[in-house]
Motif scaffolding. Structure first.
Motif, PDB file in Angstrom:
ATOM      1  N   ALA A   1       0.811  -1.222   0.000  1.00 13.79           N
ATOM      2  CA  ALA A   1       0.000   0.000   0.000  1.00 13.79           C
ATOM      3  C   ALA A   1       0.848   1.278   0.000  1.00 13.79           C
ATOM      4  O   ALA A   1       0.622   2.167  -0.829  1.00 13.79           O
ATOM      5  CB  ALA A   1      -0.984  -0.019   1.156  1.00 13.79           C
ATOM      6  N   PRO A   2       1.828   1.411   0.881  1.00 14.09           N
ATOM      7  CA  PRO A   2       2.633   2.635   0.822  1.00 14.09           C
ATOM      8  C   PRO A   2       3.451   2.758  -0.464  1.00 14.09           C
ATOM      9  O   PRO A   2       3.649   3.853  -0.981  1.00 14.09           O
ATOM     10  CB  PRO A   2       3.563   2.544   2.029  1.00 14.09           C
ATOM     11  N   THR A   3       3.921   1.620  -0.982  1.00 16.73           N
ATOM     12  CA  THR A   3       4.718   1.657  -2.204  1.00 16.73           C
ATOM     13  C   THR A   3       3.891   2.145  -3.385  1.00 16.73           C
ATOM     14  O   THR A   3       4.305   3.043  -4.127  1.00 16.73           O
ATOM     15  CB  THR A   3       5.300   0.270  -2.515  1.00 16.73           C
ATOM     16  N   GLY A   4       2.715   1.576  -3.550  1.00 15.71           N
ATOM     17  CA  GLY A   4       1.840   2.010  -4.646  1.00 15.71           C
ATOM     18  C   GLY A   4       1.392   3.446  -4.500  1.00 15.71           C
ATOM     19  O   GLY A   4       1.350   4.204  -5.480  1.00 15.71           O
ATOM     20  N   ALA A   5       1.069   3.840  -3.275  1.00 17.32           N
ATOM     21  CA  ALA A   5       0.659   5.219  -3.049  1.00 17.32           C
ATOM     22  C   ALA A   5       1.809   6.189  -3.309  1.00 17.32           C
ATOM     23  O   ALA A   5       1.604   7.273  -3.863  1.00 17.32           O
ATOM     24  CB  ALA A   5       0.141   5.382  -1.624  1.00 17.32           C
ATOM     25  N   ALA A   6       3.018   5.799  -2.937  1.00 17.37           N
ATOM     26  CA  ALA A   6       4.178   6.661  -3.175  1.00 17.37           C
ATOM     27  C   ALA A   6       4.466   6.802  -4.662  1.00 17.37           C
ATOM     28  O   ALA A   6       4.780   7.895  -5.146  1.00 17.37           O
ATOM     29  CB  ALA A   6       5.399   6.103  -2.445  1.00 17.37           C
ATOM     30  N   ILE A   7       4.358   5.699  -5.399  1.00 15.83           N
ATOM     31  CA  ILE A   7       4.571   5.773  -6.850  1.00 15.83           C
ATOM     32  C   ILE A   7       3.528   6.678  -7.488  1.00 15.83           C
ATOM     33  O   ILE A   7       3.851   7.544  -8.302  1.00 15.83           O
ATOM     34  CB  ILE A   7       4.536   4.355  -7.463  1.00 15.83           C
ATOM     35  N   ALA A   8       2.272   6.492  -7.114  1.00 16.40           N
ATOM     36  CA  ALA A   8       1.201   7.318  -7.684  1.00 16.40           C
ATOM     37  C   ALA A   8       1.381   8.790  -7.329  1.00 16.40           C
ATOM     38  O   ALA A   8       1.211   9.675  -8.180  1.00 16.40           O
ATOM     39  CB  ALA A   8      -0.151   6.816  -7.197  1.00 16.40           C
ATOM     40  N   ALA A   9       1.742   9.064  -6.070  1.00 22.93           N
ATOM     41  CA  ALA A   9       1.927  10.456  -5.663  1.00 22.93           C
ATOM     42  C   ALA A   9       3.122  11.091  -6.363  1.00 22.93           C
ATOM     43  O   ALA A   9       3.063  12.262  -6.774  1.00 22.93           O
ATOM     44  CB  ALA A   9       2.098  10.539  -4.155  1.00 22.93           C
ATOM     45  N   SER A  10       4.203  10.341  -6.525  1.00 20.55           N
ATOM     46  CA  SER A  10       5.366  10.887  -7.230  1.00 20.55           C
ATOM     47  C   SER A  10       5.036  11.228  -8.672  1.00 20.55           C
ATOM     48  O   SER A  10       5.465  12.246  -9.197  1.00 20.55           O
ATOM     49  CB  SER A  10       6.522   9.885  -7.207  1.00 20.55           C
ATOM     50  N   LEU A  11       4.258  10.360  -9.305  1.00 23.40           N
ATOM     51  CA  LEU A  11       3.858  10.631 -10.687  1.00 23.40           C
ATOM     52  C   LEU A  11       2.877  11.798 -10.768  1.00 23.40           C
ATOM     53  O   LEU A  11       2.928  12.601 -11.687  1.00 23.40           O
ATOM     54  CB  LEU A  11       3.232   9.380 -11.304  1.00 23.40           C
ATOM     55  N   ALA A  12       1.987  11.879  -9.809  1.00 23.58           N
ATOM     56  CA  ALA A  12       0.969  12.932  -9.835  1.00 23.58           C
ATOM     57  C   ALA A  12       1.592  14.308  -9.591  1.00 23.58           C
ATOM     58  O   ALA A  12       1.223  15.277 -10.255  1.00 23.58           O
ATOM     59  CB  ALA A  12      -0.106  12.646  -8.798  1.00 23.58           C
ATOM     60  N   PHE A  13       2.525  14.394  -8.641  1.00 17.66           N
ATOM     61  CA  PHE A  13       3.111  15.701  -8.331  1.00 17.66           C
ATOM     62  C   PHE A  13       4.211  16.081  -9.314  1.00 17.66           C
ATOM     63  O   PHE A  13       4.366  17.256  -9.638  1.00 17.66           O
ATOM     64  CB  PHE A  13       3.644  15.735  -6.898  1.00 17.66           C
ATOM     65  N   ALA A  14       4.995  15.118  -9.765  1.00 11.43           N
ATOM     66  CA  ALA A  14       6.080  15.344 -10.727  1.00 11.43           C
ATOM     67  C   ALA A  14       6.964  16.523 -10.331  1.00 11.43           C
ATOM     68  O   ALA A  14       7.337  17.351 -11.143  1.00 11.43           O
ATOM     69  CB  ALA A  14       5.519  15.528 -12.138  1.00 11.43           C
ATOM     70  N   ASP A  15       7.272  16.587  -9.052  1.00 13.45           N
ATOM     71  CA  ASP A  15       8.095  17.655  -8.502  1.00 13.45           C
ATOM     72  C   ASP A  15       9.249  16.977  -7.743  1.00 13.45           C
ATOM     73  O   ASP A  15       9.037  16.010  -7.017  1.00 13.45           O
ATOM     74  CB  ASP A  15       7.249  18.510  -7.558  1.00 13.45           C
ATOM     75  N   ALA A  16      10.456  17.496  -7.899  1.00 13.57           N
ATOM     76  CA  ALA A  16      11.622  16.857  -7.290  1.00 13.57           C
ATOM     77  C   ALA A  16      11.537  16.864  -5.767  1.00 13.57           C
ATOM     78  O   ALA A  16      11.825  15.856  -5.115  1.00 13.57           O
ATOM     79  CB  ALA A  16      12.898  17.553  -7.745  1.00 13.57           C
ATOM     80  N   LEU A  17      11.136  17.973  -5.161  1.00 15.96           N
ATOM     81  CA  LEU A  17      11.050  18.057  -3.706  1.00 15.96           C
ATOM     82  C   LEU A  17       9.959  17.130  -3.178  1.00 15.96           C
ATOM     83  O   LEU A  17      10.162  16.413  -2.188  1.00 15.96           O
ATOM     84  CB  LEU A  17      10.772  19.501  -3.262  1.00 15.96           C
ATOM     85  N   ALA A  18       8.813  17.112  -3.848  1.00 20.35           N
ATOM     86  CA  ALA A  18       7.728  16.222  -3.421  1.00 20.35           C
ATOM     87  C   ALA A  18       8.149  14.765  -3.575  1.00 20.35           C
ATOM     88  O   ALA A  18       7.866  13.939  -2.702  1.00 20.35           O
ATOM     89  CB  ALA A  18       6.469  16.501  -4.229  1.00 20.35           C
ATOM     90  N   SER A  19       8.824  14.440  -4.649  1.00 24.15           N
ATOM     91  CA  SER A  19       9.271  13.063  -4.857  1.00 24.15           C
ATOM     92  C   SER A  19      10.301  12.640  -3.818  1.00 24.15           C
ATOM     93  O   SER A  19      10.281  11.497  -3.344  1.00 24.15           O
ATOM     94  CB  SER A  19       9.854  12.901  -6.258  1.00 24.15           C
ATOM     95  N   ALA A  20      11.182  13.547  -3.432  1.00 25.41           N
ATOM     96  CA  ALA A  20      12.167  13.237  -2.389  1.00 25.41           C
ATOM     97  C   ALA A  20      11.478  13.017  -1.048  1.00 25.41           C
ATOM     98  O   ALA A  20      11.826  12.081  -0.307  1.00 25.41           O
ATOM     99  CB  ALA A  20      13.187  14.360  -2.284  1.00 25.41           C
TER     100      ALA A  20
END
Length: 113
Positions: free
Chosen positions: A47-66
Motif C-alpha cells: 500500500a505505501p509503495t503504490g501510493a508513493a509511486i502514484a503520488a510521485s507521478l501525480a506531483f512530478a516535482d523533485a522536492l515532493a518526490s524526495a
C-alpha cells in the motif's frame, strides 16, 4: 500533471487498492496467526509503495518526490521491523504456553504417585 502521468498514477492507485484488497481477503481467510501476519505485512508493504509511486507521478516535482521517497523508506523499514517483532513475540508466547502446560501436567502426574 500531464494526462499520461495522471493516467499512470491512477493505474498505480487502482493496482495498489486491488493488491491491498487481496491482502485483506487473505488476512481474513488465514487460520494461523503467522499466516495472518504474512498477509498483513503484504498490505503494509504494498500500500505505501503504490501510493508513493502514484503520488510521485501525480506531483512530478523533485522536492515532493524526495519527501515521498523518505516517507516510503520509513514505512517499509518499520513494516519489516514491526512484523518481525510481532512474530517473535507470538513465537515466545507459544513456547511459554507449551512449557507451562508441560510443567502443570508434570505437577499433576507427580502428585498422583
Amino acid at each position: 500533471m500531464s494526462g499520461a502521468l495522471g493516467l499512470i498514477a491512477g493505474v498505480a492507485l487502482v493496482a495498489t487498492a486491488a493488491l491491498a484488497l487481496v491482502g485483506a481477503l487473505g488476512l481474513l481467510s488465514m487460520r494461523d496467526a503467522f499466516a495472518r501476519l504474512h498477509a498483513a505485512s503484504l498490505i503494509g508493504a504494498v500500500a505505501p509503495t503504490g501510493a508513493a509511486i502514484a503520488a510521485s507521478l501525480a506531483f512530478a516535482d523533485a522536492l515532493a518526490s524526495a519527501t515521498i521517497a523518505i516517507f516510503l523508506a520509513i514505512a517499509l523499514a518499520t513494516t519489516g521491523i514491526g512484523t518481525h517483532a510481532i512474530a517473535r513475540a507470538l513465537h515466545l508466547r507459544r513456547v511459554l504456553e507449551k512449557e507451562t502446560r508441560e510443567t502443570s501436567s508434570d505437577a499433576r502426574a507427580g502428585g498422583q504417585t
